[in-house]
Design an enzyme around this catalytic site. Structure first.
Site, PDB file in Angstrom:
ATOM      1  N   ARG A 114      36.494  48.097  33.956  1.00  0.00           N
ATOM      2  CA  ARG A 114      37.052  49.327  34.523  1.00  0.00           C
ATOM      3  C   ARG A 114      38.229  49.052  35.476  1.00  0.00           C
ATOM      4  NH1 ARG A 114      31.590  52.272  36.253  1.00  0.00           N
ATOM      5  NH2 ARG A 114      30.890  50.118  36.342  1.00  0.00           N
ATOM      6  N   CYS A 146      35.114  50.546  41.785  1.00  0.00           N
ATOM      7  CA  CYS A 146      34.962  51.100  43.134  1.00  0.00           C
ATOM      8  C   CYS A 146      36.278  51.319  43.873  1.00  0.00           C
ATOM      9  CB  CYS A 146      34.063  50.179  43.954  1.00  0.00           C
ATOM     10  SG  CYS A 146      32.490  49.886  43.144  1.00  0.00           S
ATOM     11  N   VAL A 172      24.124  50.244  40.175  1.00  0.00           N
ATOM     12  CA  VAL A 172      23.574  50.346  41.538  1.00  0.00           C
ATOM     13  C   VAL A 172      22.071  50.612  41.505  1.00  0.00           C
ATOM     14  CG1 VAL A 172      23.633  51.719  43.651  1.00  0.00           C
ATOM     15  CG2 VAL A 172      25.754  51.099  42.518  1.00  0.00           C
ATOM     16  N   LEU A 187      41.599  38.030  51.419  1.00  0.00           N
ATOM     17  CA  LEU A 187      43.030  37.751  51.609  1.00  0.00           C
ATOM     18  C   LEU A 187      43.545  36.871  50.479  1.00  0.00           C
ATOM     19  CD1 LEU A 187      43.425  37.169  55.480  1.00  0.00           C
ATOM     20  CD2 LEU A 187      44.248  39.115  54.122  1.00  0.00           C
ATOM     21  N   LYS A 219      18.506  53.025  26.712  1.00  0.00           N
ATOM     22  CA  LYS A 219      18.613  52.106  27.856  1.00  0.00           C
ATOM     23  C   LYS A 219      17.219  51.800  28.425  1.00  0.00           C
ATOM     24  CE  LYS A 219      21.831  52.779  31.196  1.00  0.00           C
ATOM     25  NZ  LYS A 219      22.362  53.430  32.421  1.00  0.00           N
ATOM     26  N   THR A 273      28.001  56.652  45.656  1.00  0.00           N
ATOM     27  CA  THR A 273      29.119  56.826  46.589  1.00  0.00           C
ATOM     28  C   THR A 273      29.584  58.273  46.538  1.00  0.00           C
ATOM     29  OG1 THR A 273      29.766  54.544  46.337  1.00  0.00           O
ATOM     30  CG2 THR A 273      31.484  56.060  47.095  1.00  0.00           C
ATOM     31  N   LYS A 308      37.208  41.057  37.648  1.00  0.00           N
ATOM     32  CA  LYS A 308      36.963  39.853  38.436  1.00  0.00           C
ATOM     33  C   LYS A 308      35.941  39.012  37.663  1.00  0.00           C
ATOM     34  CE  LYS A 308      33.212  41.444  41.364  1.00  0.00           C
ATOM     35  NZ  LYS A 308      32.696  41.534  42.729  1.00  0.00           N
TER      36      LYS A 308
HETATM   37  C1  UGA Z   1      33.489  46.398  46.043  1.00  0.00           C
HETATM   38  C2  UGA Z   1      33.116  46.006  47.488  1.00  0.00           C
HETATM   39  O1  UGA Z   1      33.478  44.658  47.734  1.00  0.00           O
HETATM   40  C3  UGA Z   1      31.607  46.182  47.719  1.00  0.00           C
HETATM   41  O2  UGA Z   1      31.309  45.929  49.078  1.00  0.00           O
HETATM   42  C4  UGA Z   1      31.233  47.621  47.375  1.00  0.00           C
HETATM   43  O3  UGA Z   1      29.843  47.833  47.525  1.00  0.00           O
HETATM   44  C5  UGA Z   1      31.611  47.914  45.945  1.00  0.00           C
HETATM   45  O4  UGA Z   1      33.026  47.727  45.788  1.00  0.00           O
HETATM   46  C6  UGA Z   1      31.233  49.337  45.638  1.00  0.00           C
HETATM   47  O5  UGA Z   1      31.765  50.254  46.269  1.00  0.00           O
HETATM   48  O6  UGA Z   1      30.319  49.552  44.837  1.00  0.00           O
HETATM   49  P1  UGA Z   1      33.413  45.143  43.658  1.00  0.00           P
HETATM   50  O7  UGA Z   1      34.239  46.285  43.170  1.00  0.00           O
HETATM   51  O8  UGA Z   1      32.226  44.717  42.879  1.00  0.00           O
HETATM   52  O9  UGA Z   1      32.866  45.462  45.154  1.00  0.00           O
HETATM   53  O10 UGA Z   1      34.353  43.873  43.723  1.00  0.00           O
HETATM   54  P2  UGA Z   1      35.184  43.064  44.829  1.00  0.00           P
HETATM   55  O11 UGA Z   1      34.658  41.696  44.896  1.00  0.00           O
HETATM   56  O12 UGA Z   1      35.281  43.819  46.093  1.00  0.00           O
HETATM   57  O13 UGA Z   1      36.624  43.001  44.146  1.00  0.00           O
HETATM   58  C7  UGA Z   1      37.394  44.177  43.872  1.00  0.00           C
HETATM   59  C8  UGA Z   1      38.763  43.812  43.358  1.00  0.00           C
HETATM   60  O14 UGA Z   1      39.561  43.218  44.390  1.00  0.00           O
HETATM   61  C9  UGA Z   1      38.767  42.800  42.209  1.00  0.00           C
HETATM   62  O15 UGA Z   1      39.702  43.194  41.227  1.00  0.00           O
HETATM   63  C10 UGA Z   1      39.171  41.498  42.864  1.00  0.00           C
HETATM   64  O16 UGA Z   1      39.790  40.587  41.995  1.00  0.00           O
HETATM   65  C11 UGA Z   1      40.129  42.006  43.931  1.00  0.00           C
HETATM   66  N1  UGA Z   1      40.288  41.071  45.066  1.00  0.00           N
HETATM   67  C12 UGA Z   1      39.230  40.841  45.907  1.00  0.00           C
HETATM   68  C13 UGA Z   1      41.502  40.450  45.297  1.00  0.00           C
HETATM   69  O17 UGA Z   1      42.486  40.651  44.537  1.00  0.00           O
HETATM   70  N2  UGA Z   1      41.624  39.599  46.371  1.00  0.00           N
HETATM   71  C14 UGA Z   1      40.610  39.349  47.218  1.00  0.00           C
HETATM   72  O18 UGA Z   1      40.802  38.575  48.187  1.00  0.00           O
HETATM   73  C15 UGA Z   1      39.380  39.978  46.981  1.00  0.00           C
END
Ligand code: UGA
Length: 438
Positions: free
Chosen positions: A331, A263, A11, A253, A35, A122, A324
């Site tokens: 993590r 997160c 961040v 979805l 770092k 956070t 992802k």
């Molecule tokens: C998430 C939030 O999307 C951000 O807005 C937030 O700032 C961030 O956490 C944080 O608090 O720092 P992030 O963890 O990087 O971001 O990733 P996401 O894209 O939200 O995905 C999270 C998880 O949900 C992944 O494992 C992804 O595969 C899963 N996911 C996401 C699904 O299974 N289906 C979906 O439709 C979307």
């Protein structure tokens, strides 16, 4: 505006670099000397598309610098962002705020003139109050205000999320801090990105509420995927069918193996704890947490069923390990739970990920790593897509079939249609889409 960012993790580094790109002078601070040394040489410790170029460009322009000297940076700055980690505390799931409080204490002694101290980490509701108390106690003469400004960056899309945000949330109570924060975000303000000014506690809660809602939305569609399988419906069409309703929206979805990352799992748990502490339970979120945990492991049953029920002694090839795509972050990745569950059932796991192998090697035992999909598919009884990296969207199925003992594809991200896979002689298992419909 001179900005100091305390903590050069994910961040801090992304935010600091983007603030510099807006034209501010930014000093990124971190205690880890190796770092900072690497960053000074243009080496980026995380994988985030576009970040390396942006860091290099802003360093060259003289707007971005890195240091281990917190006091120098704070003394120079008008605004100090706290962007240190808030991991889950061992044992109880509360956010561990020790790094935030330590940073506040250190910042306090070097504040110089009117300064705005912003928590970007956070943090649970009330943390801003405690940061304010610590600074006042450590340096009673300091002229400062504490502001909450949560981040909403997604790993892999962080720069775009920072520069084109859906909204910016700022929690504060005084005009002086408001005009400084307006100046910090002026470039985005001109782009008409909505800025919501609210109270500090409300801002802190918005961050958790946002992540919890998204985690709940994913869990909702994951359960609907299981129901779709049971009743012979197609979850992707269900998602489309409800998502076209503007009140629901089509994002987040996509049914899959359960959410992971640094997160959602941590923040949902922390929200549950905060709510319990205030005797105001958030039962939907409690259920979301437990449904998601169970789901990750239960994906191993899907894999077992695809190869006839028993994985003992079978070679399973796992494609994708990170939580992802477009990140090297492992993590709370679903891959960790699925692999553990398959190993408990006696499977021999082989795996490949484009960016996550180094961290995966530290976290996983008895896994054989390969350098591409075809290498790990050799002699495999099933190929399992766990993470939807683009590279896995164009697999050469004829080549894979020649290498595998049984041509079985388990697609936990629904990136293929059944027809395009079965025509190559594969059996195909996915999430929430019945055979006859495909
Ligand atoms: C998430 C939030 O999307 C951000 O807005 C937030 O700032 C961030 O956490 C944080 O608090 O720092 P992030 O963890 O990087 O971001 O990733 P996401 O894209 O939200 O995905 C999270 C998880 O949900 C992944 O494992 C992804 O595969 C899963 N996911 C996401 C699904 O299974 N289906 C979906 O439709 C979307």
């Amino acid at each position: 505006m001179i900005i100091a960012v305390i903590g050069s993790g994910y961040v801090g580094l992304v935010s600091g670099t983007c603030f510099a790109d807006f034209g501010h002078e930014v000093i990124c601070v971190d205690k880890a000397e190796d770092k900072i040394e690497k960053l000074k040489n243009g080496q980026i410790p995380i994988y985030e598309p576009g970040l390396e170029e942006l860091v290099a460009g802003n360093m060259k322009a003289g707007r971005l610098s890195f240091t281990t000297e917190l006091s120098d940076a704070v003394r120079k700055a008008n605004v100090i962002f706290i962007a240190v980690g808030t991991p889950s505390r061992r044992g109880d799931g509360h956010a561990d705020l020790s790094y935030v409080y330590a940073a506040a204490e250190e910042i306090a002694t070097s504040l110089n003139g009117f300064s705005v101290v912003v928590t970007k980490s956070t943090v649970p509701v009330g943390t801003g109050d405690e940061v304010e108390r610590i600074i006042r106690e450590t340096n009673p003469n300091a002229d400062f205000e504490v502001v909450s400004n949560p981040e909403f960056l997604r790993e892999g899309a962080a720069i775009n999320d920072f520069k084109r945000p859906d909204r910016i949330v700022v929690g504060l109570s005084h005009e002086r801090a408001k005009s400084v924060m307006t100046e910090v975000y002026r470039p985005l303000y001109l782009n008409q990105s909505p800025i919501l000014f609210t109270s500090r506690r409300t801002s802190e809660l918005i961050k958790y509420a946002g992540n919890a809602f998204l985690a709940m939305k994913i869990t909702f569609i994951n359960e609907l995927a299981d129901l779709s399988e049971a009743v012979g419906a197609d979850v992707q069409d269900v998602a489309r069918g409800i998502g076209l309703d503007n009140r629901i929206g089509s994002k987040f979805l996509n049914a899959g193996p359960g959410y992971g990352g640094s997160c959602f799992p941590k923040d949902t748990l922390a929200l549950v704890k905060t709510a319990q502490d205030h005797s105001s339970p958030v039962r939907l979120i409690e259920t979301t947490c437990s449904v998601n945990d169970q789901r990750k492991r239960s994906m191993s049953r899907k894999v077992a069923a695809a190869i006839g029920g028993d994985v003992r002694g079978k070679k399973i090839a796992m494609l994708g390990l990170t939580f992802k795509p477009n990140t090297d972050d492992m993590r709370d990745s679903p891959a960790l739970s699925i692999i553990q569950a398959l190993q408990d059932k006696g499977a021999d796991i082989h795996a490949y990920d484009p960016e996550g192998m180094d961290s995966a090697m530290e976290l996983l035992e008895d896994v054989t790593f390969g350098s591409n999909a075809y290498e790990i598919a050799k002699g495999a009884h099933a190929l399992v897509i766990v993470t939807e990296w683009d590279a896995f969207r164009v697999l050469d199925f004829s080549r894979l079939k020649d290498k595998m003992v049984t041509p079985v594809l388990v697609d936990l991200r629904n990136i293929y249609g059944k027809d395009e896979v079965v025509k190559h002689g594969f059996s195909y298992t996915c999430i929430g889409r019945p055979d006859e419909e495909l």
